[in-house]
Scaffold this motif. Structure first.
Motif, short mmCIF file in Angstrom:
data_model
loop_
_atom_site.label_atom_id
_atom_site.label_comp_id
_atom_site.label_asym_id
_atom_site.label_seq_id
_atom_site.Cartn_x
_atom_site.Cartn_y
_atom_site.Cartn_z
N MET A 149 45.73 -32.13 6.09
CA MET A 149 44.57 -32.38 5.25
C MET A 149 44.96 -32.24 3.78
O MET A 149 45.53 -31.24 3.38
CB MET A 149 43.46 -31.38 5.59
N ALA A 150 44.64 -33.25 2.99
CA ALA A 150 44.97 -33.22 1.57
C ALA A 150 44.07 -32.24 0.84
O ALA A 150 42.95 -31.98 1.26
CB ALA A 150 44.80 -34.62 0.98
N PRO A 151 44.57 -31.68 -0.29
CA PRO A 151 43.73 -30.75 -1.05
C PRO A 151 42.42 -31.36 -1.51
O PRO A 151 41.46 -30.66 -1.76
CB PRO A 151 44.62 -30.38 -2.24
N THR A 152 42.38 -32.71 -1.61
CA THR A 152 41.17 -33.38 -2.06
C THR A 152 40.06 -33.26 -1.03
O THR A 152 38.89 -33.25 -1.36
CB THR A 152 41.47 -34.88 -2.32
N ASP A 153 40.41 -33.17 0.25
CA ASP A 153 39.41 -33.16 1.32
C ASP A 153 38.74 -31.80 1.40
O ASP A 153 39.18 -30.91 2.14
CB ASP A 153 40.05 -33.52 2.66
N MET A 154 37.68 -31.63 0.67
CA MET A 154 36.98 -30.37 0.61
C MET A 154 35.55 -30.61 0.15
O MET A 154 35.31 -31.44 -0.72
CB MET A 154 37.71 -29.41 -0.34
N LEU A 155 34.59 -29.92 0.76
CA LEU A 155 33.20 -30.02 0.37
C LEU A 155 32.73 -28.67 -0.17
O LEU A 155 33.02 -27.62 0.42
CB LEU A 155 32.32 -30.42 1.57
N ALA A 156 32.02 -28.70 -1.28
CA ALA A 156 31.42 -27.50 -1.83
C ALA A 156 29.98 -27.40 -1.34
O ALA A 156 29.29 -28.42 -1.21
CB ALA A 156 31.46 -27.54 -3.35
N ILE A 157 29.54 -26.18 -1.07
CA ILE A 157 28.20 -25.99 -0.54
C ILE A 157 27.34 -25.20 -1.53
O ILE A 157 27.84 -24.42 -2.33
CB ILE A 157 28.21 -25.26 0.82
N ALA A 158 26.04 -25.43 -1.46
CA ALA A 158 25.05 -24.63 -2.17
C ALA A 158 23.84 -24.51 -1.26
O ALA A 158 23.48 -25.48 -0.57
CB ALA A 158 24.65 -25.29 -3.49
N LEU A 159 23.23 -23.34 -1.23
CA LEU A 159 22.09 -23.07 -0.37
C LEU A 159 20.93 -22.51 -1.19
O LEU A 159 21.14 -21.84 -2.19
CB LEU A 159 22.45 -22.06 0.72
N ASP A 160 19.71 -22.78 -0.74
CA ASP A 160 18.52 -22.19 -1.34
C ASP A 160 17.73 -21.47 -0.26
O ASP A 160 17.68 -21.91 0.89
CB ASP A 160 17.64 -23.26 -1.98
N PHE A 161 17.09 -20.38 -0.67
CA PHE A 161 16.30 -19.58 0.26
C PHE A 161 14.94 -19.26 -0.34
O PHE A 161 14.77 -19.20 -1.56
CB PHE A 161 17.03 -18.28 0.60
N LEU A 162 13.97 -19.04 0.55
CA LEU A 162 12.62 -18.62 0.19
C LEU A 162 12.37 -17.22 0.72
O LEU A 162 13.07 -16.76 1.64
CB LEU A 162 11.59 -19.55 0.83
N PRO A 163 11.35 -16.54 0.20
CA PRO A 163 10.95 -15.28 0.82
C PRO A 163 10.53 -15.52 2.27
O PRO A 163 9.82 -16.48 2.57
CB PRO A 163 9.76 -14.82 -0.03
N ASP A 164 10.97 -14.66 3.16
CA ASP A 164 10.56 -14.73 4.56
C ASP A 164 9.19 -14.05 4.67
O ASP A 164 9.10 -12.85 4.93
CB ASP A 164 11.59 -14.04 5.44
N VAL A 165 8.14 -14.82 4.45
CA VAL A 165 6.79 -14.26 4.39
C VAL A 165 6.42 -13.59 5.70
O VAL A 165 5.85 -12.49 5.72
CB VAL A 165 5.77 -15.36 4.02
N ALA A 166 6.74 -14.23 6.83
CA ALA A 166 6.41 -13.64 8.12
C ALA A 166 7.13 -12.31 8.31
O ALA A 166 6.55 -11.33 8.80
CB ALA A 166 6.77 -14.61 9.25
N GLY A 167 8.39 -12.26 7.92
CA GLY A 167 9.14 -11.02 8.04
C GLY A 167 8.61 -9.93 7.12
O GLY A 167 8.54 -8.75 7.50
N LEU A 168 8.22 -10.33 5.90
CA LEU A 168 7.65 -9.36 4.96
C LEU A 168 6.34 -8.79 5.47
O LEU A 168 6.06 -7.59 5.33
CB LEU A 168 7.43 -10.02 3.59
N ARG A 169 5.52 -9.65 6.08
CA ARG A 169 4.26 -9.17 6.67
C ARG A 169 4.54 -8.15 7.77
O ARG A 169 3.89 -7.10 7.85
CB ARG A 169 3.47 -10.34 7.26
N LEU A 170 5.50 -8.49 8.63
CA LEU A 170 5.80 -7.64 9.77
C LEU A 170 6.34 -6.28 9.35
O LEU A 170 5.85 -5.23 9.79
CB LEU A 170 6.81 -8.34 10.68
N LEU A 171 7.35 -6.28 8.48
CA LEU A 171 8.02 -5.03 8.11
C LEU A 171 7.16 -4.14 7.22
O LEU A 171 7.29 -2.91 7.26
CB LEU A 171 9.35 -5.34 7.42
N ASN A 172 6.30 -4.76 6.41
CA ASN A 172 5.47 -3.97 5.50
C ASN A 172 4.05 -3.76 6.02
O ASN A 172 3.23 -3.16 5.33
CB ASN A 172 5.41 -4.65 4.13
#
Length: 243
Positions: free
Chosen positions: A1-24
Motif C-alpha cells: 500500500m502506497a503512503p498516499t492510500d490513507m483516509l482521515a476521519i472526523a466524528l461528531d457526537f451529541l449529548p446522549d439525552v436518554a443516558g443522561l435521563r437514566l443516570l441522573n
C-alpha cells in the motif's frame, strides 16, 4: 500500500439525552433541550467547558476523506439515526486503507468504542484499522493537551475556522441543520488529511514534490465539487488568515 492510500476521519457526537435521563434520574417532564442544558451546565461548573464524558455522547455524524486507489474519496453522513451511522461508518472503515485522525478530541474514538460496545455493533476489519489510527497531534506534539485542529489549520493557511464544539453542534441539531453539521465534519477530515500528508513529507515517506502535486490535484478536485463549502475551501485555501 502506497503512503498516499490513507483516509482521515472526523466524528461528531451529541449529548446522549436518554443516558443522561437514566443516570441522573431526571423527570420525564424535562425536554431533550433542558436535559442537555442541565448536563452542559454541570460540566461547565465542574470543568469549565461543555465537553461531556465519552460514555454520555452519541454519534451524530462522520466523514472520511483521502485517497484510495488513486482517487480522492469523501464519505460522510449526519443524522439522528445512530445505529445507521455506526454501521455506515464501520463499513467504510472496513473497506478503507490506513486511517488517520488529528487527535482523540477531534475523532473521539473513545466515545465511538463505548457507543459500539453499548449497541453491540461490530464489523469485520473495521476495528483493527480504527485501533491502528494514530492521532497525528500525538506524533507531532507530546503536550498534555494537543493543539486544536482549527488553530493549527488557521496557522497553516488552511481555512478551517471552527473547532469541534459540542454546544455549536447541539445548536445545529436543534435547528435541524444537518447539512451545516455534515459540512463541518467533512472540512475537518479534509484538513486532517492535508496535515497528515505534510507529516508524511516531513518524515520522508513522500517527497516534497509529491506532496505539492497532491495538493494541486486536490485544489482542482475541490473546485469542481457541487458542495459550496468545498468550493469555498478551495477558493480561500492558502490565503493568509493571521491578524
Amino acid at each position: 500500500m502506497a503512503p498516499t492510500d490513507m483516509l482521515a476521519i472526523a466524528l461528531d457526537f451529541l449529548p446522549d439525552v436518554a443516558g443522561l435521563r437514566l443516570l441522573n434520574r431526571l423527570p420525564a417532564e424535562l425536554s431533550d433541550v433542558e436535559v442537555a442544558e442541565y448536563a452542559f451546565q454541570r460540566r461547565r461548573a465542574a470543568r469549565g467547558s461543555d465537553s461531556l464524558p465519552p460514555h454520555l455522547l452519541r454519534l451524530s455524524g462522520f466523514a472520511l476523506f483521502g485517497v484510495q486507489d488513486g482517487q480522492f474519496r469523501l464519505s460522510s453522513k449526519a443524522s439522528m439515526d445512530e445505529a445507521g451511522l455506526l454501521g455506515a461508518f464501520l463499513d467504510a472503515c472496513a473497506a478503507a486503507p490506513a486511517l488517520a485522525c488529528w487527535s482523540e478530541v477531534e475523532a473521539r474514538l473513545d466515545a465511538l468504542r463505548l457507543r459500539a460496545l453499548q449497541a453491540g455493533v461490530g464489523r469485520d476489519g473495521a476495528w483493527p484499522r480504527l485501533n491502528a489510527c494514530m492521532p497525528l497531534a500525538v506524533e507531532l506534539c507530546h503536550a498534555e493537551a494537543p493543539p486544536a485542529l482549527a488553530e493549527v489549520a488557521r496557522l497553516a493557511g488552511l481555512p478551517l475556522m471552527r473547532a469541534a464544539d459540542e454546544e455549536w453542534q447541539w445548536q445545529r441539531v436543534l435547528a435541524g441543520d444537518w447539512l451545516a453539521l455534515q459540512g463541518q465534519i467533512e472540512l475537518r477530515a479534509l484538513v486532517a488529511w492535508l496535515l497528515q500528508r505534510r507529516q508524511q513529507s516531513l518524515s520522508g515517506l513522500i517527497s516534497q514534490a509529491e506532496r505539492e502535486a497532491d495538493e494541486a490535484r486536490l485544489r482542482e478536485w475541490l473546485q469542481v465539487q457541487p458542495a459550496l463549502h468545498l468550493q469555498s475551501f478551495a477558493m480561500t485555501w492558502g490565503q493568509s488568515t493571521r491578524r
